[in-house]
Design an enzyme around this catalytic site. Structure first.
Site, short mmCIF file in Angstrom:
data_model
loop_
_atom_site.label_atom_id
_atom_site.label_comp_id
_atom_site.label_asym_id
_atom_site.label_seq_id
_atom_site.Cartn_x
_atom_site.Cartn_y
_atom_site.Cartn_z
N LYS A 220 5.34 0.92 -8.24
CA LYS A 220 5.09 -0.09 -7.20
C LYS A 220 4.23 -1.19 -7.80
O LYS A 220 3.15 -0.93 -8.33
CB LYS A 220 4.39 0.56 -6.01
N LYS A 275 9.68 -0.56 -6.39
CA LYS A 275 9.37 -1.54 -5.35
C LYS A 275 8.57 -2.68 -5.94
O LYS A 275 7.63 -2.42 -6.67
CB LYS A 275 8.56 -0.82 -4.27
C1 PBG Z 1 1.40 -0.07 2.13
C2 PBG Z 1 2.77 -0.64 1.95
C3 PBG Z 1 3.13 -1.96 1.64
C4 PBG Z 1 4.52 -2.02 1.70
C5 PBG Z 1 4.98 -0.73 2.01
N1 PBG Z 1 3.88 0.10 2.14
C6 PBG Z 1 2.31 -3.18 1.42
C7 PBG Z 1 1.34 -3.23 0.33
O1 PBG Z 1 1.29 -2.39 -0.57
O2 PBG Z 1 0.52 -4.16 0.38
C8 PBG Z 1 5.34 -3.26 1.50
C9 PBG Z 1 6.70 -3.27 2.15
C10 PBG Z 1 7.33 -4.62 2.28
O3 PBG Z 1 6.82 -5.65 1.82
O4 PBG Z 1 8.39 -4.67 2.91
N2 PBG Z 1 0.72 0.32 1.01
#
Ligand code: PBG
Length: 353
Positions: A220, A275
């Site tokens: 991520k 992601k």
């Molecule tokens: C929480 C989380 C996030 C997303 C999914 N879970 C945001 C982040 O890490 O700031 C992003 C999903 C999206 O942008 O569609 N940790």
């Protein structure tokens, strides 16, 4: 390397060209022959998008009889629990295998210790119970990270401006266990703390949840494409000018993604995720090739918003770009895709039959 050897078979070296005719292959070989009719194109098609590939992320609002729009994500809403149920039923009826639930926590419940994250009556736990009680046949995925519950918008506990790793693990384990108790099928740690998959696996097992699956947000990245999501869950203001670069990955790295995935697999992840999605297809392909794990891509909020806003302004055909973007994940090796387009895509796929 195996990959490059295979690659070369289709890309003869320059000397092969110069020793033979300028267009080796032509006219005997005409690539357009297989493309000339719809049936022939279908016959040689290598990848396809199925309803079984789709996971629908849904935002939940407190209260009842409430549908809140999210200006940075046109067409996406936060639903109160009563309105959530028919939406989840629609997803199930369309054949979508799973939904991912994201709560918008009321600001007054956000604290430094993030206690609402492990309140068994919090919004996401209530939603899981409501879906299970309604008897809907669909997998339920819950995010594990503290950002919906923290006053500072970070995914972990913060002390002296630092996001603490090991103390955060304890909180994440409690969060995972209350979600499992509520009936969550798949725990999805999205926090990027070191060691969280192993810690959560152990916490689930020792509480009797040996069958609850873990989908790790394994690679991520610290991405600007999450902006609209933070509006949707209401964490943008909390995070303010802060960022998540001390735990989410540097967008410049791919070898590091393989190390992250390797660790999550060792620690017991059942499935892994990359992601964001489309800007990271190279990472997705390397992860799938290297580990052969059930591998998912998250087409994140910013990717969705780009297509929506471009289409709204007449620059793109929304429907075609949606399907093309989702197919790209399949081509790169994804077993499934988390996408805000899930309902629209499932309807499109059914319409084709
Ligand atoms: C929480 C989380 C996030 C997303 C999914 N879970 C945001 C982040 O890490 O700031 C992003 C999903 C999206 O942008 O569609 N940790």
């Amino acid at each position: 390397m195996l990959g490059s050897a295979a690659h070369n078979r289709y890309h003869p070296r320059m000397s092969d060209h110069t020793n033979q005719s300028q267009y080796a292959g032509y006219p005997n070989i005409r690539m357009r022959r297989n493309r000339q009719t719809d049936w022939a194109r279908r016959l040689v098609r290598e990848h396809s998008l199925r309803t079984d590939d789709l996971i629908w992320p849904i935002f939940i609002a407190p209260g009842s009889n409430t549908t809140e729009s999210i200006p940075s994500m046109p067409g996406v809403f936060r639903y109160s629990l009563d309105l959530l149920i028919p939406k989840v039923r629609e997803a199930s009826d369309l054949g979508i295998p799973a939904v991912a639930l994201f709560p918008a926590t009321p600001p007054e419940l956000k604290t430094d210790d993030c206690a609402e994250a492990f309140n068994p009556q919090n919004l996401v736990c209530q939603a899981v119970r409501a879906i299970k009680d309604a008897g809907i046949d669909i997998g339920i995925i819950c995010d594990v990270a503290l950002d919906p519950y923290s006053s500072h918008g970070q995914d972990g506990l913060v002390e002296n401006g630092q996001v603490l790793n090991d103390q955060t693990l304890t909180a994440l384990c409690k969060q995972a266990v209350v979600q499992a108790e509520a009936g969550c099928d798949i725990i999805a740690p999205s926090d990027m703390m070191d060691g969280r998959v192993g810690a959560i696996r152990q916490a689930l097992d020792s509480n009797g949840f040996t069958q609850v699956q873990i989908m790790a947000y394994a690679a991520k990245y610290a991405s600007a494409f999450y902006g609209p999501f933070r509006d949707a869950v209401g964490s943008s203001a909390n995070l303010s000018t802060g960022d998540k670069k001390t735990y989410q990955m540097d967008p410049a790295n791919t070898n590091e993604a393989l190390r992250e995935v390797a660790l999550d697999v060792q620690e017991g992840a059942d499935m892994v995720m990359v992601k964001p999605g489309m800007p990271y297809l190279d990472v997705l392909q390397r992860v799938k090739d290297e580990f052969s794990m059930p591998t998912f891509a998250y087409q994140v909020s910013g990717e969705y918003a780009m297509i929506k806003f471009a289409a709204a302004n007449g620059a793109l055909d929304e429907h075609k770009c949606m399907l093309e973007s989702l197919l790209a994940f399949k081509r790169a090796g994804a077993d499934g895709i988390l996408t805000y387009f899930a309902i629209e895509a499932a309807k499109a796929i059914q319409g084709e039959k």
